[in-house]
Design a protein around this motif. Structure first.
Motif, PDB file in Angstrom:
ATOM      1  N   VAL A 265       0.824  -1.209   0.000  1.00 12.84           N
ATOM      2  CA  VAL A 265       0.000   0.000   0.000  1.00 12.84           C
ATOM      3  C   VAL A 265       0.856   1.257   0.000  1.00 12.84           C
ATOM      4  CG1 VAL A 265      -1.774   1.291   1.272  1.00 12.84           C
ATOM      5  CG2 VAL A 265      -1.812  -1.223   1.269  1.00 12.84           C
ATOM      6  N   LEU A 266       1.953   1.239   0.746  1.00 16.74           N
ATOM      7  CA  LEU A 266       2.696   2.464   1.052  1.00 16.74           C
ATOM      8  C   LEU A 266       3.897   2.727   0.159  1.00 16.74           C
ATOM      9  CD1 LEU A 266       2.696   2.020   4.943  1.00 16.74           C
ATOM     10  CD2 LEU A 266       1.026   3.247   3.531  1.00 16.74           C
ATOM     11  N   ALA A 267       4.277   1.768  -0.665  1.00 23.38           N
ATOM     12  CA  ALA A 267       5.495   1.914  -1.464  1.00 23.38           C
ATOM     13  C   ALA A 267       5.525   3.153  -2.346  1.00 23.38           C
ATOM     14  CB  ALA A 267       5.721   0.660  -2.310  1.00 23.38           C
ATOM     15  N   PRO A 268       4.410   3.591  -2.940  1.00 24.40           N
ATOM     16  CA  PRO A 268       4.495   4.760  -3.831  1.00 24.40           C
ATOM     17  C   PRO A 268       4.762   6.079  -3.124  1.00 24.40           C
ATOM     18  CG  PRO A 268       2.559   3.406  -4.337  1.00 24.40           C
ATOM     19  CD  PRO A 268       3.091   2.948  -3.028  1.00 24.40           C
ATOM     20  N   LEU A 269       4.637   6.121  -1.812  1.00 23.55           N
ATOM     21  CA  LEU A 269       4.750   7.396  -1.110  1.00 23.55           C
ATOM     22  C   LEU A 269       6.171   7.949  -1.147  1.00 23.55           C
ATOM     23  CD1 LEU A 269       2.601   6.712   2.083  1.00 23.55           C
ATOM     24  CD2 LEU A 269       1.915   7.911  -0.001  1.00 23.55           C
ATOM     25  N   GLY A 270       6.259   9.275  -1.197  1.00 27.03           N
ATOM     26  CA  GLY A 270       7.543   9.947  -1.105  1.00 27.03           C
ATOM     27  C   GLY A 270       8.053   9.950   0.317  1.00 27.03           C
ATOM     28  N   PRO A 271       9.156  10.635   0.578  1.00 29.85           N
ATOM     29  CA  PRO A 271       9.754  10.631   1.914  1.00 29.85           C
ATOM     30  C   PRO A 271       8.908  11.390   2.928  1.00 29.85           C
ATOM     31  CG  PRO A 271      10.866  12.221   0.519  1.00 29.85           C
ATOM     32  CD  PRO A 271       9.932  11.460  -0.380  1.00 29.85           C
ATOM     33  N   GLU A 272       9.090  11.024   4.189  1.00 26.84           N
ATOM     34  CA  GLU A 272       8.486  11.778   5.283  1.00 26.84           C
ATOM     35  C   GLU A 272       9.238  13.101   5.431  1.00 26.84           C
ATOM     36  OE1 GLU A 272       5.887  11.104   7.424  1.00 26.84           O
ATOM     37  OE2 GLU A 272       5.394   9.456   6.065  1.00 26.84           O
ATOM     38  N   PRO A 273       8.535  14.217   5.600  1.00 22.56           N
ATOM     39  CA  PRO A 273       9.216  15.510   5.626  1.00 22.56           C
ATOM     40  C   PRO A 273       9.808  15.911   6.972  1.00 22.56           C
ATOM     41  CG  PRO A 273       6.848  15.810   5.628  1.00 22.56           C
ATOM     42  CD  PRO A 273       7.078  14.340   5.490  1.00 22.56           C
ATOM     43  N   LEU A 274       9.485  15.213   8.063  1.00 17.43           N
ATOM     44  CA  LEU A 274       9.941  15.668   9.374  1.00 17.43           C
ATOM     45  C   LEU A 274      11.196  14.987   9.923  1.00 17.43           C
ATOM     46  CD1 LEU A 274       6.541  16.298  11.188  1.00 17.43           C
ATOM     47  CD2 LEU A 274       8.135  17.976  10.239  1.00 17.43           C
TER      48      LEU A 274
ATOM     49  N   ASP B 283      15.074  13.786  10.410  1.00 17.43           N
ATOM     50  CA  ASP B 283      16.321  14.480  10.098  1.00 17.43           C
ATOM     51  C   ASP B 283      16.873  14.082   8.737  1.00 17.43           C
ATOM     52  OD1 ASP B 283      16.170  15.740  12.533  1.00 17.43           O
ATOM     53  OD2 ASP B 283      17.546  14.368  13.549  1.00 17.43           O
ATOM     54  N   GLU B 284      16.529  12.879   8.273  1.00 14.13           N
ATOM     55  CA  GLU B 284      17.048  12.410   6.989  1.00 14.13           C
ATOM     56  C   GLU B 284      16.526  13.231   5.821  1.00 14.13           C
ATOM     57  OE1 GLU B 284      15.606  10.516   9.248  1.00 14.13           O
ATOM     58  OE2 GLU B 284      17.277   9.298  10.010  1.00 14.13           O
ATOM     59  N   PHE B 285      15.397  13.906   6.032  1.00 15.44           N
ATOM     60  CA  PHE B 285      14.854  14.744   4.964  1.00 15.44           C
ATOM     61  C   PHE B 285      15.500  16.127   5.071  1.00 15.44           C
ATOM     62  CE2 PHE B 285      11.634  17.657   3.132  1.00 15.44           C
ATOM     63  CZ  PHE B 285      11.596  17.121   1.857  1.00 15.44           C
ATOM     64  N   THR B 286      16.580  16.294   4.380  1.00 10.81           N
ATOM     65  CA  THR B 286      17.348  17.535   4.426  1.00 10.81           C
ATOM     66  C   THR B 286      16.985  18.436   3.249  1.00 10.81           C
ATOM     67  OG1 THR B 286      19.127  16.585   3.100  1.00 10.81           O
ATOM     68  CG2 THR B 286      19.281  16.292   5.507  1.00 10.81           C
ATOM     69  N   ALA B 287      17.500  19.659   3.298  1.00 12.11           N
ATOM     70  CA  ALA B 287      17.321  20.555   2.159  1.00 12.11           C
ATOM     71  C   ALA B 287      17.975  19.971   0.914  1.00 12.11           C
ATOM     72  CB  ALA B 287      17.898  21.929   2.479  1.00 12.11           C
TER      73      ALA B 287
ATOM     74  N   ALA C  98      14.708  27.607   1.985  1.00 11.12           N
ATOM     75  CA  ALA C  98      13.569  28.260   2.644  1.00 11.12           C
ATOM     76  C   ALA C  98      12.319  27.385   2.583  1.00 11.12           C
ATOM     77  CB  ALA C  98      13.300  29.617   1.999  1.00 11.12           C
ATOM     78  N   LEU C  99      12.083  26.741   1.444  1.00 12.91           N
ATOM     79  CA  LEU C  99      10.913  25.870   1.303  1.00 12.91           C
ATOM     80  C   LEU C  99      11.033  24.669   2.223  1.00 12.91           C
ATOM     81  CD1 LEU C  99       8.265  25.116  -0.047  1.00 12.91           C
ATOM     82  CD2 LEU C  99       9.591  24.079  -1.919  1.00 12.91           C
ATOM     83  N   HIS C 100      12.200  24.090   2.286  1.00 15.36           N
ATOM     84  CA  HIS C 100      12.440  22.945   3.174  1.00 15.36           C
ATOM     85  C   HIS C 100      12.125  23.319   4.620  1.00 15.36           C
ATOM     86  CE1 HIS C 100      15.183  20.665   5.891  1.00 15.36           C
ATOM     87  NE2 HIS C 100      14.716  19.640   5.204  1.00 15.36           N
ATOM     88  N   ALA C 101      12.649  24.455   5.064  1.00 19.29           N
ATOM     89  CA  ALA C 101      12.404  24.895   6.441  1.00 19.29           C
ATOM     90  C   ALA C 101      10.928  25.180   6.665  1.00 19.29           C
ATOM     91  CB  ALA C 101      13.246  26.132   6.752  1.00 19.29           C
TER      92      ALA C 101
END
Length: 270
Positions: free
Chosen positions: A126-135, A137-141, A198-201
């Motif tokens: 079910v979940l494989a198509p989802l992109g990364p979680e935004p919160l 630490d691995e989701f960097t700018a 700025a968008l990432h933050a």
């Protein structure tokens, strides 16, 4: 539709009454609520399973059950989950109900019937198509920049694309773009390195604020206990058409973009 902060609020509220409980039965009066397996098979497979953990992936609630089963629920537009004593009067909109070993029930209330239930052995089904979680630490700018590379899309619809980043919906896309001072109609391939930072933050800031305020009760959303969240009292642009921007004092405008209402300040977001 509940977005990442609203779903996270449900997850945190449901852990205490549910983790460690055993499901003793299930019932369903709207077969289309259950995507996989068939409703009768769902009842057979969940009965006797212990709820070992409750997490979130994007806008999905993920219940890890014993014996390598995973129950996944998407609330869609009007879905609501609550744990109530089994003797609580029946709710005609609670189309899928899980009975628990302590005399309570997990009720999935869904007046418009858009919600979905999945029971799978592999959550990736079910979940494989989802992109990364935004919160995390691995989701960097840098990760955001890498995902933007080669894309030539309008920013607002791109942020709503769950395969790009998981969990962002209409409210928090508008709020993040305002926080980053980016016009919703801006093309993703025109962003500078500084604007990507700025968008990432901004994405992380507005989602964290939404979690802290336990979601936005702007439409039908209420928390598991039936109380309203508070994020609606902290939005900068969403559904504030014609009102003054808190930053510049100019009027907030609304357009339709990708079929969705989009709110922005034309002075601050250029």
């Amino acid at each position: 539709m509940p977005e990442l902060p609203e779903v996270e609020t449900f997850v945190r509220a449901l852990r205490r009454p549910l983790v460690g409980r055993t499901i003793t039965g299930a019932r369903n009066d709207w077969p289309r609520h259950v995507v996989v397996p068939r409703p009768d098979e769902l009842r057979e497979r969940v009965t006797g399973r212990r709820i070992e953990a409750i997490d979130r992936r994007g806008k999905y609630l993920v219940f890890s059950l014993s014996d390598d089963e995973t129950l996944i629920i998407h609330l869609k537009m009007t879905g609501h989950l609550s744990v109530v004593p089994a003797h609580t009067p029946p709710d005609p909109y609670a189309h899928t109900v899980f009975e628990l070993d302590d005399g309570h029930e997990l009720r999935f209330r869904d007046p418009r019937k858009f919600g979905r239930v999945y029971l799978v052995h592999d959550p990736a089904d079910v979940l494989a198509p989802l992109g990364p979680e935004p919160l995390p630490d691995e989701f960097t700018a840098g990760e955001l920049a890498a995902r933007l590379a080669g894309r030539k899309r309008v920013l607002k619809p791109l942020l709503l694309d769950q395969t790009f980043i998981a969990g962002i919906g209409n409210i928090y896309a508008d709020e993040a773009l305002h926080d980053a001072r980016l016009l919703p109609t801006r093309r993703s391939d025109t962003l500078t390195a500084e604007e990507i930072v700025a968008l990432h933050a901004a994405i992380r800031n507005v989602l964290a604020l939404g979690i802290d305020r336990e979601g936005a009760s702007i439409s039908s959303y209420v928390k598991a206990d039936g109380e309203k969240g508070d994020m609606q009292n902290a939005v900068a642009v969403f559904r504030r058409t014609g009102q003054s921007c808190y930053t510049c004092g100019g009027p907030i405008e609304r357009i339709v973009l990708g079929g969705r209402s989009t709110h922005f300040c034309p002075n601050c977001q250029r």
